[in-house]
Design a protein around this motif. Structure first.
Motif, PDB file in Angstrom:
ATOM      1  N   GLU A   8       0.833  -1.207   0.000  1.00 31.53           N
ATOM      2  CA  GLU A   8       0.000   0.000   0.000  1.00 31.53           C
ATOM      3  C   GLU A   8       0.866   1.255   0.000  1.00 31.53           C
ATOM      4  O   GLU A   8       0.548   2.236  -0.678  1.00 31.53           O
ATOM      5  CB  GLU A   8      -0.949  -0.015   1.199  1.00 31.53           C
ATOM      6  CG  GLU A   8      -1.895   1.164   1.225  1.00 31.53           C
ATOM      7  CD  GLU A   8      -3.227   0.851   1.893  1.00 31.53           C
ATOM      8  OE1 GLU A   8      -3.724   1.729   2.594  1.00 31.53           O
ATOM      9  OE2 GLU A   8      -3.768  -0.252   1.690  1.00 31.53           O
ATOM     10  N   GLU A  39      -5.000   3.756  -1.482  1.00 30.48           N
ATOM     11  CA  GLU A  39      -5.625   2.807  -0.570  1.00 30.48           C
ATOM     12  C   GLU A  39      -6.087   1.588  -1.360  1.00 30.48           C
ATOM     13  O   GLU A  39      -6.959   1.692  -2.222  1.00 30.48           O
ATOM     14  CB  GLU A  39      -6.811   3.467   0.146  1.00 30.48           C
ATOM     15  CG  GLU A  39      -7.276   2.674   1.349  1.00 30.48           C
ATOM     16  CD  GLU A  39      -8.218   3.464   2.236  1.00 30.48           C
ATOM     17  OE1 GLU A  39      -9.330   2.970   2.485  1.00 30.48           O
ATOM     18  OE2 GLU A  39      -7.837   4.577   2.649  1.00 30.48           O
ATOM     19  N   LEU A  40      -5.496   0.463  -1.089  1.00 31.70           N
ATOM     20  CA  LEU A  40      -5.866  -0.763  -1.786  1.00 31.70           C
ATOM     21  C   LEU A  40      -7.252  -1.216  -1.369  1.00 31.70           C
ATOM     22  O   LEU A  40      -7.658  -1.034  -0.220  1.00 31.70           O
ATOM     23  CB  LEU A  40      -4.857  -1.875  -1.468  1.00 31.70           C
ATOM     24  CG  LEU A  40      -3.402  -1.633  -1.877  1.00 31.70           C
ATOM     25  CD1 LEU A  40      -2.524  -2.715  -1.273  1.00 31.70           C
ATOM     26  CD2 LEU A  40      -3.260  -1.599  -3.388  1.00 31.70           C
TER      27      LEU A  40
END
Length: 279
Positions: A200, A206-207
């Motif tokens: 990340e 933001e994954l």
């Protein structure tokens, strides 16, 4: 943490998929399982999602179908490049049968259905990187990266330290962690948590994290393990609790004997004959 336990109507889930994805699914499977109907809308909305349901309930396909549909949406808007967008992490290396059913067949089938509808779609490329992958194949992935990378916790950690391949991971948007119940309470799981935070940080976005689990409790703790923390607080996660929604048929059978007055030997013989017939 938001927990969803109520069934979602078929038409409600279906409206989140593009017509060629939905046509392929209905041709192949006819209708969604409870886990699929509950999970697909949440994945498509961009939430972190933990799906917990019995083995064989279609949770892996739910994750891949939603994301494949998103990748084709990126293609339609001119955003799909030769880049890694999805990392699928499994504690197991023997994934051939699962990947054929839940990934290769959907990609091939959706393209065929789209072609029937007069829509030309590109190939979604898939590659596997584990300790068994040859150096040649790894170099090939650097030159020609897949859209979906299949790996293990250990191989993901090594990939994050490989200078050239590390750069290919900057484009990742989705992470799917399969069999998360096998990882949540182990050193391998702790190792994976660190790798996901490093990934990340690398992507600078933001994954979207999707966890797939068999029946396990407490789900809230597993969800916290999946999403990690930011500024000392767990990230948001939607928990799909479909553990007890697997359709079942229940029938009461009674042997053809007076179970109150007949001798025990006669009752036992009648029960065994009944069991033999059922078996």
């Amino acid at each position: 943490m938001k927990v969803i336990t109520e069934l979602v109507r078929e038409d409600e889930a279906a409206r989140y998929l593009r017509k060629y994805s939905l046509h392929w699914f209905r041709r192949r499977y006819r209708s969604f399982t409870p886990a699929q109907a509950m999970a697909i809308p949440q994945i498509k909305k961009g939430h972190n999602v933990l799906i917990s349901s019995p083995t064989g309930s279609g949770k892996t396909l739910a994750a891949f179908l939603a994301i494949i549909d998103e990748l084709y949406g990126m293609y339609e808007s001119g955003e799909l490049d030769e880049a890694i967008y999805v990392v699928y992490v499994s504690p197991l290396r023997a994934l051939n049968n699962d990947m054929r059913k839940n990934l290769i067949e959907p990609i091939k089938g959706i393209r065929e259905v789209a072609e029937e509808l007069g829509i030309e779609l590109p190939e979604i490329k898939v590659a596997v990187r584990t300790s068994d992958t040859s150096s040649y194949e790894k170099q090939k992935m650097v030159r020609n990266p897949p859209h979906i990378l299949i790996t293990t916790p250990e191989s993901l950690s090594i990939a994050l330290t490989a200078p050239k391949f590390r750069e290919r991971l900057r484009t990742v948007r989705w992470v799917i962690v399969d069999e998360i119940h096998e990882l949540a309470n182990s050193k391998r799981g702790a190792h994976l948590s660190l790798s996901l935070e490093r990934l990340e940080e690398l992507t600078e976005r933001e994954l979207q994290r999707i966890g797939l689990s068999a029946t396990i409790a407490p789900l809230e703790e597993v969800a916290k393990f999946l999403v990690g923390q930011v500024n000392g607080r767990p990230r948001d996660c939607v928990i799909i609790d479909a553990r007890f929604l697997k359709p079942m048929e229940i029938e009461v059978l009674c042997p053809n004997v007076d179970i109150i007055r007949a001798p025990a030997e006669e009752i036992n013989e009648a029960i065994y004959k009944l069991l033999e017939g059922v078996i």
